[in-house]
Design an enzyme around this catalytic site. Structure first.
Site, PDB file in Angstrom:
ATOM      1  N   CYS A 104       0.817  -1.224   0.000  1.00  0.00           N
ATOM      2  CA  CYS A 104       0.000   0.000   0.000  1.00  0.00           C
ATOM      3  C   CYS A 104       0.841   1.260   0.000  1.00  0.00           C
ATOM      4  CB  CYS A 104      -0.952  -0.018   1.190  1.00  0.00           C
ATOM      5  SG  CYS A 104      -1.978  -1.490   1.225  1.00  0.00           S
ATOM      6  N   HIS A 127      -3.347   6.850   2.584  1.00  0.00           N
ATOM      7  CA  HIS A 127      -3.766   5.553   2.045  1.00  0.00           C
ATOM      8  C   HIS A 127      -5.166   5.243   2.570  1.00  0.00           C
ATOM      9  CE1 HIS A 127      -4.117   1.442   1.045  1.00  0.00           C
ATOM     10  NE2 HIS A 127      -3.833   0.978   2.244  1.00  0.00           N
ATOM     11  N   ASN A 173     -10.215  -0.615   0.254  1.00  0.00           N
ATOM     12  CA  ASN A 173      -8.764  -0.506   0.233  1.00  0.00           C
ATOM     13  C   ASN A 173      -8.249  -1.115  -1.069  1.00  0.00           C
ATOM     14  OD1 ASN A 173      -6.011  -0.897   0.544  1.00  0.00           O
ATOM     15  ND2 ASN A 173      -6.139  -1.682   2.644  1.00  0.00           N
TER      16      ASN A 173
END
Ligand SMILES: CC(C)(COP(=O)(O)OP(=O)(O)OC[C@H]1O[C@@H](n2cnc3c(N)ncnc32)[C@H](O)[C@@H]1OP(=O)(O)O)[C@@H](O)C(=O)NCCC(=O)NCCS
Length: 343
Positions: free
Chosen positions: A122, A268, A299
């Site tokens: 990520c 993020h 996500n």
């Protein structure tokens, strides 16, 4: 005395254009609840997520990347032939070799641009951006395409109630090019390999070789499960909340600005509670626009920051020239934060 000529790059680099691709299928929490014992209310209150996108068969890693990149290239106002390097950050391209970046570079119509994949979970977008800036300032490329792309639905165990609701699919891309003034600050980045086990693939690929079948995980119907991403949710949550706010502050310090100077915060998109906590710890003033794309995108790992950036610009919540703090963090564990001027 060295005989090697110094390379000549641009004085600075900046993001010139951004583009995103979200798969057409929107998946509400109700679909997730078919396989796990949970509730829409629990998922929303613990993660902020109400819907995510899942890719169909045609929406491959390459296809989503090409769509997002086409938009980023148009937004930057350059031609694909001018791109000197293509950096793709992904953990869901399922061929060990070759990298997916070469196919993308070719299909976009670049002139044999350098192309490679990176695996930085990520934090992948920040890692790619840092490489791009280096290439432009050093002179090995004038324009660099940085893509974050994931089909995490392929790596999600829908029977795992700790992760089934978290992940989504999509691609985000930016074109980075030369600039006359600083527009990408120093990157604060790093890794904590001692925590590598906190987010990981359930079973390594080599265990899927014939003969190892008896050691593989099975689903509720006795079928061998494909590998999935598993995590120690609380440990990762605590790390993100306590450690990443410090990294974000270091990136502001490195850029020589304070939270008051910021217009936009694009962390993020892992969990809205992590976002809320970072906003509080960093004491971001009211005027700072905070990306909350996680609510409808989930996500998407490496894709999450450019997707959120593209949406904020498209909706008018952020505007070109705004000063934004971006921070990515995840599997590795790895992280990367920097301050950028929005395209
Ligand atoms: C995954 C996450 C949302 C779980 O939230 P949490 O508050 O930590 O939940 P916990 O695992 O502590 O579980 C709390 C309770 O909810 C229950 N629970 C767990 N998953 C559940 C689910 N899907 N639905 C309903 N209840 C659930 C647990 O059984 C536990 O019950 P108990 O208190 O009776 O034992 C959270 O840990 C998280 O977001 N972690 C970081 C994830 C992340 O960002 N990862 C990627 C980083 S790149």
């Amino acid at each position: 005395m060295s005989k090697i000529k110094p390379s000549k790059g641009a004085p600075y680099a900046r993001i010139l254009g951004v583009g995103g691709y979200r798969p057409t299928r929107v998946v509400p929490n109700e679909v997730i609840l078919e396989k796990i014992d949970s509730s829409d209310e629990w998922i929303r209150s613990r993660s902020g997520i109400s819907t995510r996108h899942w890719a169909g068969d045609e929406e491959t890693v390459a296809m989503m990347s090409i769509e997002a990149s086409g938009k980023a290239i148009a937004d930057a106002g350059i031609a694909a032939e001018q791109i000197g390097a293509v950096v793709v950050s992904t953990v869901s391209h399922f061929a060990q070799t070759p990298a997916i970046a070469t196919e993308i570079a070719d299909k976009l119509g670049t002139q044999k641009a350098a192309a490679f994949d990176i695996s930085a979970g990520c934090a992948g977008f920040g890692y790619g951006l840092t490489l791009a800036k280096g290439m432009i300032v050093e002179g090995s490329a004038e324009y660099v395409l940085v893509i974050g792309v994931e089909r995490l639905s392929d790596l999600t165990d829908l029977e795992d109630r700790a992760t089934a609701f978290l992940f989504g699919d999509g691609a985000g891309a930016v074109v980075v090019g030369p600039a006359q003034e600083p527009a990408i600050g120093p990157t604060v980045w790093g890794s904590e390999g001692d925590k590598a086990g906190t987010i990981k693939q359930t079973v390594p690929w080599d265990k899927y070789r014939v003969g190892d079948v008896e050691h593989l995980p099975l689903d509720s119907e006795g079928n061998v499960k494909f590998p999935a991403i598993t995590q120690e949710g609380q440990a990762v949550f605590r790390w993100a909340v306590f450690e990443m706010a410090k990294v974000a502050q270091q990136a502001l310090d490195a850029a020589g600005i304070t939270p008051d100077d910021l217009d936009v915060f694009i962390p993020h998109q892992a969990n809205e509670r992590i976002i809320d906590s970072m906003v509080k710890t960093l004491k971001l003033p009211e005027h700072v626009t905070v990306a909350r794309d996680v609510r409808t995108t989930g996500n998407t790992s490496a894709a999450s920051i450019p997707l959120a950036m593209e949406r904020l610009l498209a909706t008018g919540e952020a505007k070109s020239g705004d000063t934004a703090l971006v921070i990515g963090f995840g599997a590795g564990l790895v992280y990367a934060a920097t301050v950028v001027t929005l395209p």
